[in-house]
Design a protein around this motif. Sequence first.
Motif, short mmCIF file in Angstrom:
data_model
loop_
_atom_site.label_atom_id
_atom_site.label_comp_id
_atom_site.label_asym_id
_atom_site.label_seq_id
_atom_site.Cartn_x
_atom_site.Cartn_y
_atom_site.Cartn_z
N VAL A 103 -0.14 8.79 25.37
CA VAL A 103 1.18 8.30 25.83
C VAL A 103 1.43 8.77 27.26
O VAL A 103 1.91 8.00 28.12
N ALA A 104 1.11 10.04 27.55
CA ALA A 104 1.31 10.57 28.90
C ALA A 104 0.43 9.85 29.92
O ALA A 104 0.84 9.63 31.07
N ALA A 107 2.07 6.59 30.71
CA ALA A 107 3.23 6.85 31.57
C ALA A 107 2.80 7.12 33.01
O ALA A 107 3.44 6.67 33.97
N GLY A 108 1.69 7.85 33.18
CA GLY A 108 1.19 8.12 34.52
C GLY A 108 0.71 6.86 35.22
O GLY A 108 0.96 6.67 36.42
N LEU A 110 1.82 3.92 34.84
CA LEU A 110 2.96 3.04 35.15
C LEU A 110 4.04 3.73 35.97
O LEU A 110 5.07 3.11 36.26
N ALA A 111 3.83 4.99 36.36
CA ALA A 111 4.87 5.78 37.02
C ALA A 111 5.37 5.10 38.29
O ALA A 111 4.57 4.76 39.17
N VAL A 116 8.47 10.84 38.04
CA VAL A 116 7.95 10.38 36.74
C VAL A 116 6.49 10.78 36.60
O VAL A 116 6.04 11.18 35.51
N ALA A 120 4.84 12.96 33.66
CA ALA A 120 3.73 12.43 32.88
C ALA A 120 2.54 13.38 32.89
O ALA A 120 1.89 13.59 31.86
N ARG A 180 -4.24 3.49 39.98
CA ARG A 180 -3.64 3.44 38.64
C ARG A 180 -4.70 3.19 37.55
O ARG A 180 -4.49 3.53 36.38
#
Length: 531
Positions: A103-104, A107-108, A110-111, A116, A120, A180
């Motif tokens: 999950v992290a 999140a990273g 898409l930060a 954020v 993440a 990304r």
Amino acid sequence: MTPNQPPQAAAAATSGSALDARQLRTILIAVSVALMAVIASVSGLNVAQTHLAVDFGASQSTVLWIINVYTLALAALLLPLGAIGDRLGRKPMLVAGLAVFGVASVAGALAPNAEVMIAARMGAGVGAAMIVPITLAVITSTFPEEQRGKAIGVWTGVGGGGGVVGLFLSAFLVDAANWRWLFALPGVLVVVALAMTLKSVPNSFERSRHSFDTIGALVAAVAVVGLIFVLQEGPERGWTASVTVIGLAVGLVATVCFVVWELRRRDASLLDVRLFRERGLVGGSVTLLVTFGVQAGITVVLLPFFQAVLGWSALLSSVAMLPRAVVLIVTSGVAPRLAAQIGVRRTLAIGIALTGVGLALMALFVSVDGGYLSVLAGLLALGFGSGLAMTPSTEAITSSLPREKQGVASALNDATREFGTALGVALLGALLSAGYRSSIDGRLQGIPQGTADTARDGIANALEAVPSAGPRAQDLVHAAQQSFVDGWQQAMWVGTAVMGALFVYIALRGPKKPAPVAADEAEATEDVAAR
């Protein structure tokens, strides 16, 4: 059964024999894939620092926090989460850690901003602290003793060489796509590891009549954060800066408090510090600390040499480091067999000696004109030496703690590696910088004052300032490159001296062949295995 070993412990010690070779191989693959996900994430963002700064409009200090907060969270929580995994179940902890890490990672990827991303990365560090010690604890609690060394060798090879492989793949993704996409590799590995863990990894836990050492866990976390913070921020903020001094004071005071508290708790402690009287624990820990410090410090030195001195891309620079990683991975698998034949102490001594030889070879032969070939022999010697030293060190540490503390043993092993990494980067990086500045000062005659001041800050700054040097531009390039090599040699000679001191210590006081630690007769230990 040994005379001092209770029936419960003896039954637990042979639980791995119920699993056949195929099942054990699947378990080893599952935990290795999980470890590789964490290692790839550690090395990945290092090649994207410039891209992060541009996309988020972030300062260099903020970018460093994006990188470092992961290590801080990971190192601080290794011991507590390893101990909790021992009590609640290693399989549930591994599954939960993979979920948090996955999950992290999403999140990273898409930060939208640096804040954020920092959150993440902290979450990923928490997930990694749940994964890393459990992967090794699963091996030590599942594999029978005669196969454990080989399995630990594979685990060590993934941990030691996987970072370079991850660095290469990350550089490729940054060059070919976008930063990304760096999170794609750990994400895929997490999915694979999660599926294999749910299907194939047995659960195991250890029961204890003592309550969990909450105070010890909290104090240990404060101590680790304080000391790692100093090693990360000292080179950036200055070693005498108030925040650095405060961090060092907090870390040292918390360390003393942890030792005093654990001595009071004795058998109910998070980590029985009395065990550090064991040669295996001390020798293994010191060897891992220094070896990982050298590995991390060498990477810090090599990347700018390839990129700034030789003018290579990040991708080509990563490819150039692969020979060391390949040799390290292969040698890690051979090390258990060698240790069984000639003994742990001799194997460690050979590995340490080869690592020192590798550093000396690079100090002697590195040159601007010699290019890659001037460092290749040293790189290969480092790979051989590190591979021989890491696996026996890890097995010495895990064998020094009782079965019911294998999560703690694994966490101690990993915390030592993290400390070594931070220490190596800080020490060798500082030596390189000091040597560079000292050397370039005598080579800046005739260079405009402003340009010269910029060049003193580092080789990357010097090359950036070349257009402002006018007719002396080429002289500035040569001065910066040669000064970097001079700083390199200074750092390598110090590293060689450190390895020499370690060699003497291990030769005189190194661990003997590790023997299984009998469980405490006062405690009923139960290992529950379920496919």
